[in-house]
Write a protein that holds these residues in place. Structure first.
Motif, PDB file in Angstrom:
ATOM      1  N   SER A  29       0.849  -1.185   0.000  1.00  0.00           N
ATOM      2  CA  SER A  29       0.000   0.000   0.000  1.00  0.00           C
ATOM      3  C   SER A  29       0.888   1.239   0.000  1.00  0.00           C
ATOM      4  CB  SER A  29      -0.905   0.004   1.238  1.00  0.00           C
ATOM      5  OG  SER A  29      -1.758   1.119   1.219  1.00  0.00           O
ATOM      6  N   CYS A  30       0.333   2.312  -0.516  1.00  0.00           N
ATOM      7  CA  CYS A  30       1.058   3.577  -0.587  1.00  0.00           C
ATOM      8  C   CYS A  30       0.196   4.673   0.036  1.00  0.00           C
ATOM      9  CB  CYS A  30       1.352   3.907  -2.052  1.00  0.00           C
ATOM     10  SG  CYS A  30       2.264   5.438  -2.280  1.00  0.00           S
ATOM     11  N   SER A  31       0.834   5.548   0.791  1.00  0.00           N
ATOM     12  CA  SER A  31       0.144   6.706   1.358  1.00  0.00           C
ATOM     13  C   SER A  31       1.115   7.876   1.350  1.00  0.00           C
ATOM     14  CB  SER A  31      -0.327   6.420   2.785  1.00  0.00           C
ATOM     15  OG  SER A  31       0.762   6.477   3.678  1.00  0.00           O
ATOM     16  N   SER A  32       0.654   9.020   1.819  1.00  0.00           N
ATOM     17  CA  SER A  32       1.552  10.178   1.905  1.00  0.00           C
ATOM     18  C   SER A  32       2.670   9.929   2.917  1.00  0.00           C
ATOM     19  CB  SER A  32       0.763  11.427   2.290  1.00  0.00           C
ATOM     20  OG  SER A  32       0.130  11.233   3.532  1.00  0.00           O
ATOM     21  N   SER A  33       2.483   8.963   3.805  1.00  0.00           N
ATOM     22  CA  SER A  33       3.515   8.600   4.788  1.00  0.00           C
ATOM     23  C   SER A  33       4.534   7.620   4.229  1.00  0.00           C
ATOM     24  CB  SER A  33       2.874   7.983   6.026  1.00  0.00           C
ATOM     25  OG  SER A  33       1.988   8.881   6.621  1.00  0.00           O
ATOM     26  N   LYS A  54       7.910  -1.405   6.396  1.00  0.00           N
ATOM     27  CA  LYS A  54       7.827  -0.040   5.854  1.00  0.00           C
ATOM     28  C   LYS A  54       9.043   0.141   4.968  1.00  0.00           C
ATOM     29  CE  LYS A  54       6.417   4.490   6.663  1.00  0.00           C
ATOM     30  NZ  LYS A  54       6.508   4.885   5.284  1.00  0.00           N
ATOM     31  N   VAL A 143      -1.709  -1.435   4.462  1.00  0.00           N
ATOM     32  CA  VAL A 143      -2.326  -0.111   4.643  1.00  0.00           C
ATOM     33  C   VAL A 143      -1.961   0.458   5.999  1.00  0.00           C
ATOM     34  CG1 VAL A 143      -4.536   1.094   4.913  1.00  0.00           C
ATOM     35  CG2 VAL A 143      -4.222  -0.521   3.020  1.00  0.00           C
ATOM     36  N   SER A 144      -2.030  -0.370   7.025  1.00  0.00           N
ATOM     37  CA  SER A 144      -1.718   0.069   8.382  1.00  0.00           C
ATOM     38  C   SER A 144      -0.298   0.624   8.481  1.00  0.00           C
ATOM     39  CB  SER A 144      -1.906  -1.098   9.347  1.00  0.00           C
ATOM     40  OG  SER A 144      -1.570  -0.736  10.648  1.00  0.00           O
ATOM     41  N   ALA A 146       1.652   1.591   5.952  1.00  0.00           N
ATOM     42  CA  ALA A 146       1.834   2.732   5.044  1.00  0.00           C
ATOM     43  C   ALA A 146       1.322   4.021   5.680  1.00  0.00           C
ATOM     44  CB  ALA A 146       1.128   2.480   3.716  1.00  0.00           C
ATOM     45  N   LEU A 147       0.223   3.917   6.427  1.00  0.00           N
ATOM     46  CA  LEU A 147      -0.360   5.088   7.091  1.00  0.00           C
ATOM     47  C   LEU A 147       0.287   5.382   8.443  1.00  0.00           C
ATOM     48  CD1 LEU A 147      -4.142   4.403   6.391  1.00  0.00           C
ATOM     49  CD2 LEU A 147      -2.687   6.146   5.314  1.00  0.00           C
TER      50      LEU A 147
END
Length: 176
Positions: A29-33, A54, A143-144, A146-147
């Motif tokens: 997953s990818c996020s701004s974090s 991560k 997701v967890s 990545a966020l």
């Protein structure tokens, strides 16, 4: 990596000694974090064993899927699993590993070849593309991480994220 109850890993190691088939699912997953990778190891008996990573280096969608697969394979090898079936929703990666798609991208060829090298450690190995909705455990872990939000299924005293600073394939980052 999410630290787990040592008894769960002992059960998984026992499965490896009796040549029982274990399963693994992987996702990212990818996020701004940043980027997160989730891997779940599923022994024939016992609880699912989750791992989170991560990624702290540049990736593309396809290379991060390969990273997820390779990080999972490394955990299975560490636990001395010998018979493994793998599922992931990255159809391109699965088909490349199975030799059904030609790799035109040199970086992806390096990743595929590294996976092929890793799977030689297993007595039995299969990999299949699975629908996204059936890959929800690995996806939720990815997701967890990545966020940077703790996974709701784990308490803060059992949750740990492993930071990965370099690609699994040595020197495969220089041409970014």
């Amino acid at each position: 990596m999410i630290s787990t109850d040592p008894q769960d890993e002992i059960m998984l190691m026992d499965a490896s000694k009796s040549n029982e088939l274990c399963s693994m699912e992987f996702d990212w997953s990818c996020s701004s974090s940043g980027l997160g990778v989730g891997v779940v190891l599923i022994p024939p008996h016992g609880k699912v064993i989750p791992y989170s990573f991560k990624l702290e280096f540049q990736n593309t969608n396809n290379t991060v899927e390969y990273e997820a697969l390779l990080l999972g394979l490394a955990e299975e090898k560490r636990l001395q699993i010998k018979m493994l079936e793998v599922g992931g929703d990255a159809e391109l990666i699965v088909k490349q590993v199975r030799g059904l798609f030609v790799d035109k991208n040199e970086r992806l060829r390096h990743y595929r070849n590294h996976v092929w090298d890793e799977i030689e450690a297993f007595d039995a190995f299969s990999i299949e593309a699975i629908p996204r909705e059936f890959n929800s455990k690995a996806d939720s872990l990815a997701v967890s991480v990545a966020l940077l939000v703790p996974h709701p299924d784990f308490t803060t005293d059992t949750y740990r994220v492993e930071l990965v600073y370099r690609p699994s394939v040595p020197n495969n980052y220089e041409s970014w």
